[in-house]
Design a protein around this motif. Structure first.
Motif, short mmCIF file in Angstrom:
data_model
loop_
_atom_site.label_atom_id
_atom_site.label_comp_id
_atom_site.label_asym_id
_atom_site.label_seq_id
_atom_site.Cartn_x
_atom_site.Cartn_y
_atom_site.Cartn_z
N ARG A 116 49.37 43.11 46.74
CA ARG A 116 49.56 42.50 45.42
C ARG A 116 50.95 42.89 44.88
O ARG A 116 51.34 44.05 44.98
CB ARG A 116 48.48 43.09 44.50
N ASP A 122 46.63 38.53 42.40
CA ASP A 122 45.83 38.51 43.63
C ASP A 122 46.50 39.27 44.78
O ASP A 122 47.70 39.53 44.76
CB ASP A 122 45.51 37.06 44.04
N THR A 143 42.02 41.29 45.46
CA THR A 143 41.71 40.46 44.30
C THR A 143 41.93 38.98 44.61
O THR A 143 42.96 38.61 45.19
CB THR A 143 42.63 40.86 43.11
N ILE A 144 40.95 38.17 44.22
CA ILE A 144 41.02 36.72 44.46
C ILE A 144 40.90 36.02 43.11
O ILE A 144 40.03 36.35 42.30
CB ILE A 144 39.85 36.26 45.36
N PRO A 148 41.70 31.72 47.91
CA PRO A 148 42.41 32.83 48.54
C PRO A 148 43.27 32.37 49.72
O PRO A 148 43.72 33.17 50.52
CB PRO A 148 41.26 33.72 49.04
N VAL A 211 37.90 36.31 37.90
CA VAL A 211 38.56 37.01 39.00
C VAL A 211 37.48 37.60 39.90
O VAL A 211 36.49 38.15 39.41
CB VAL A 211 39.46 38.14 38.45
N GLN A 213 36.86 40.46 42.65
CA GLN A 213 37.49 41.68 43.16
C GLN A 213 36.62 42.23 44.30
O GLN A 213 35.45 42.55 44.07
CB GLN A 213 37.56 42.69 42.00
#
Ligand SMILES: C=C1C[C@]23C[C@@]1(O)CC[C@H]2[C@@]12CCC[C@@](C)(C(=O)O1)[C@H]2[C@@H]3C(=O)O
Ligand SMILES: O=C(O)CCC(=O)C(=O)O
Ligand SMILES: [Fe+2]
Length: 368
Positions: A116, A122, A143-144, A148, A211, A213
């Motif tokens: 990131r 992300d 993180t998306i 993705p 989000v 995670q």
């Protein structure tokens, strides 16, 4: 085995000024035989939780009035509960966990290729809260937000479709469940659809933001001196958490961090955390849950947290029905972005900093 870190130990490891300097990259924690000093936390004797303290479980298959009152009680008293019969297929939960494990099993240098960026959302990296602590957590995350595909196609150039399809389907199902649960939660407080117009994407130009995670806690050679994810509250409206059933790790504190109660994974169940935005939106009726994750010696634990927030432009404030002389307005209206900025500066004290001025001054006077 679990660890308890008492308040004074936490404040010793806590940095009041977050580290603003260069980006710290995650160390490869898989296969380390001892705990490096950078990951060694001070500990205190384990206090067993009182046997009566168990996190509520709500069966969403029960009649609506029973579900609403159980959800209200749990949100009011605990700020956290597990849900069963939620309608998300167990196969999807399993597939998503499988894909998350496939990602974290990649060699460190491949994961670091999708790290990131310092101001990005992300990608792969440390917990965002890391910069508030002197010691590092036994943790890596991914993180998306939305698709993705950019990172997945980098990780698996010929084989990224399954990861993307599963994660997108997972997010779609979590979105629907979040909206259903929020409807139940607000209705349980006597609110109608019209009182919470901002929640409905159809009446807004911007859809709610969310989000996903993925959290990974590799097996740890010395769990008593390590911390998976340090105590925090989530800044979402609600967070839906799937935790692998092979290990416990999530713990909740109702008393500011002295006593920790485990949320034992029930296979197929999801944990619902009331987030800070929900606490603001209900004018303090619902409690935001202080929680942390501890690690264990033999198991690689994985969890997946879906943070459901508000649409971009929306300033969160409670409906007028929740404000009266006995319940004065507690917080200034904020957008999710403004709140995340406050959280990035003040961390677990962010709520204090958006308190309405008169209350803030009254609190301070009481402390003098
Ligand atoms: C939307 C978000 C909530 C979160 C920050 C983030 O931008 C994405 C990750 C989330 C997470 C997961 C671990 C704990 C937490 C406090 C953190 O550092 O990153 C939460 C953030 C939050 O809820 O404030
Ligand atoms: O892994 C867990 O159980 C906790 C994860 C969590 O608190 C988070 O992602 O915010
Ligand atoms: Fe959390």
């Amino acid at each position: 085995m679990s660890i308890i870190v008492n308040k004074s130990s936490i404040s010793e490891s806590f940095k009041t000024n977050p580290i603003p300097t260069t980006q710290i990259l995650p160390l490869d924690l898989h296969n380390l035989l001892s705990l490096p000093d950078s990951h060694t936390w001070p500990t205190s004797p384990v206090q067993p939780p009182p046997p009566s303290a168990t996190i509520p479980v709500v069966d969403l298959g029960r009649p609506p009035h029973a579900v609403a009152s159980a959800v209200r009680k749990a949100s009011d008293e605990w700020g956290v509960f597990q849900v069963t019969n939620h309608g998300i297929p167990t196969t999807l939960l399993r597939e998503a966990e499988f894909e998350a494990r496939r990602l974290f099993a990649l060699p460190a240098e491949e994961k670091l290729a999708v790290v990131r960026s310092p101001d990005g959302i992300d990608g792969y990296g440390l917990a965002r809260i890391s910069r508030f602590f002197a010691k590092q957590m036994w943790y890596e995350g991914f993180t998306i937000m939305g698709s993705p595909v950019r990172h997945a196609s980098h990780l698996w150039p010929n084989d990224y479709a399954n990861f993307c399809n599963v994660m997108e389907e997972y997010q779609a199902q979590m979105k629907a469940l979040s909206e259903k649960l929020l409807g139940i939660m607000f209705k349980s407080l006597g609110l109608a659809q019209d009182d919470i117009k901002w929640l409905h994407s159809k009446t807004n130009h911007h859809p709610p933001q969310a989000v996903l995670q993925l959290n990974s806690y590799p097996a740890c050679p010395d769990p008593a001196h390590a911390m998976g994810l340090a105590p925090h509250t989530d800044s979402s409206l609600i967070t839906l958490l799937h935790q692998s059933s092979n290990a416990t790790g999530l713990q909740i504190s109702g008393d500011g961090g002295n006593l920790w109660i485990p949320v034992n994974p029930i296979p197929g169940a999801l944990t619902v955390n009331v987030g800070d935005l929900m606490h603001i939106a209900t004018n303090g009726r619902f409690k935001t849950a202080l929680h942390r994750a501890v690690v264990n010696r033999t198991r690689h634990r994985v969890s997946m947290a879906y943070f459901y927030g508000t649409p971009q432009e929306v300033k969160i404030s409670p409906p007028m029905k929740l404000v009266d002389v006995d319940h004065p307005l507690l917080y200034q209206p904020v957008t999710w972005k403004e709140y995340l900025d406050a959280k990035g500066k003040y961390f677990n004290r962010a709520l204090e900093f958006i308190k309405c001025e008169a209350l803030f001054i009254a609190d301070r006077c009481r402390q003098l």
